[in-house]
Design an enzyme around this catalytic site. Sequence first.
Site, PDB file in Angstrom:
ATOM      1  N   TYR A 161      33.938   9.589  45.203  1.00 43.24           N
ATOM      2  CA  TYR A 161      34.186  10.958  45.845  1.00 43.24           C
ATOM      3  C   TYR A 161      34.059  10.696  47.378  1.00 43.24           C
ATOM      4  CZ  TYR A 161      33.922  13.539  41.556  1.00 43.24           C
ATOM      5  OH  TYR A 161      34.162  14.132  40.253  1.00 43.24           O
ATOM      6  N   SER A 188      37.776  21.097  36.725  1.00 46.78           N
ATOM      7  CA  SER A 188      38.930  21.605  37.292  1.00 46.78           C
ATOM      8  C   SER A 188      39.093  23.034  36.330  1.00 46.78           C
ATOM      9  CB  SER A 188      40.235  21.032  37.123  1.00 46.78           C
ATOM     10  OG  SER A 188      40.419  19.882  38.135  1.00 46.78           O
ATOM     11  N   PRO A 189      37.911  23.969  36.241  1.00 47.61           N
ATOM     12  CA  PRO A 189      38.273  25.271  35.709  1.00 47.61           C
ATOM     13  C   PRO A 189      39.128  26.030  36.007  1.00 47.61           C
ATOM     14  CG  PRO A 189      36.220  24.973  36.948  1.00 47.61           C
ATOM     15  CD  PRO A 189      36.822  23.832  37.224  1.00 47.61           C
ATOM     16  N   GLY A 208      46.845  23.003  35.888  1.00 50.69           N
ATOM     17  CA  GLY A 208      47.042  21.543  35.062  1.00 50.69           C
ATOM     18  C   GLY A 208      46.247  20.391  35.820  1.00 50.69           C
ATOM     19  N   VAL A 225      46.013  26.377  41.539  1.00 53.43           N
ATOM     20  CA  VAL A 225      45.115  27.036  40.588  1.00 53.43           C
ATOM     21  C   VAL A 225      46.143  28.161  39.934  1.00 53.43           C
ATOM     22  CG1 VAL A 225      43.039  26.692  42.027  1.00 53.43           C
ATOM     23  CG2 VAL A 225      44.704  28.814  42.673  1.00 53.43           C
ATOM     24  N   PHE A 226      45.673  28.747  38.868  1.00 50.79           N
ATOM     25  CA  PHE A 226      46.388  29.733  38.204  1.00 50.79           C
ATOM     26  C   PHE A 226      46.031  31.206  38.695  1.00 50.79           C
ATOM     27  CE2 PHE A 226      42.583  28.614  35.307  1.00 50.79           C
ATOM     28  CZ  PHE A 226      42.122  29.889  35.153  1.00 50.79           C
TER      29      PHE A 226
END
Length: 309
Positions: free
Chosen positions: A50, A219-220, A224, A229-230
């Site tokens: 990272y 990646s909650p 995808g 983000v959704f």
Amino acid sequence: MKTISLGGNPAPNVVLGLMRIQDKTDDEVRELIATARDAGIDFFDHADVYGSDLHGCERRFAEAMQLTPAQRDEITLQTKCGIVPDGPYFDYSYEHIVTSVEGSLRALDTDRIDILLLHRPDALVEPEEVARAFDELEASGKVRAFGVSNHTPRQIDLLKSAVAQPLVANQLQLSITHAPIVVQGLAGNMQGLDQSLVRDGGGIVDYCRLHGITVQAWSPFQAGFFNGVFLGSPDYPELNAVIDRLAAAYDVPAIAIATAWITRHPADMQVVLGTTAPERVAGAALGSDIPLTRAEWYELVRAAGYRVP
């Protein structure tokens, strides 16, 4: 903050991932960590890769926080190894694992790693080499517990054929819209439905539950694989309508409902937050123990476009 058992020890079911902090100032890093601590998050997730350079985010964390021994004892530090960015390729050799841990210890300015995860599967893995590394790191006190990330049931079984230590965690991508490890089982043996296909060995959530391995959801909030983000996305109007309605009902921000969809699962998963925005950390943490009903949980699954026969 709800706690779960991870390797027999209590841990929060929401943790903070620090893969994006390298360019943050000391004050920004400290504010982010302080917000997490205020929300009950004392578990921080790193990896050697990272940052823009090896161990970059680990080093940035230590430089900004300047933890005293007492402060270090208050938190859990988890890191990962196994990805070689030059290539890239994967390396689970004894030499690479030990060298990576030594680098993480220096970067984090600590005398031990609480949990070490093998980051992504190495097709050339030799379980006996992993076992040798784990034995040495445990005996020296440099690593207290071990786990994996992105591993299938059979890959875990292969490691366990040689590794003596329990594997306490498996970090896997999971969100309402990226949920094959959960929804595949809802549509098993249904012909012509992509959701019914068995991927990555199949049954990983059930496998982890049977073997006492904590699933850590990375990646909650991603739709995808790192493609946005959704939450609030026009690509998911039905899902966001349901999320917004539930958020209003529970008097929390929408991000808390996205967290709660994962923490509601009886596998006692951990949600790994990747944001560097303190307000999003605080909002997401509110989903730690929201008691979504079965009807609400399944409504979110259907609204995300999955089949619930």
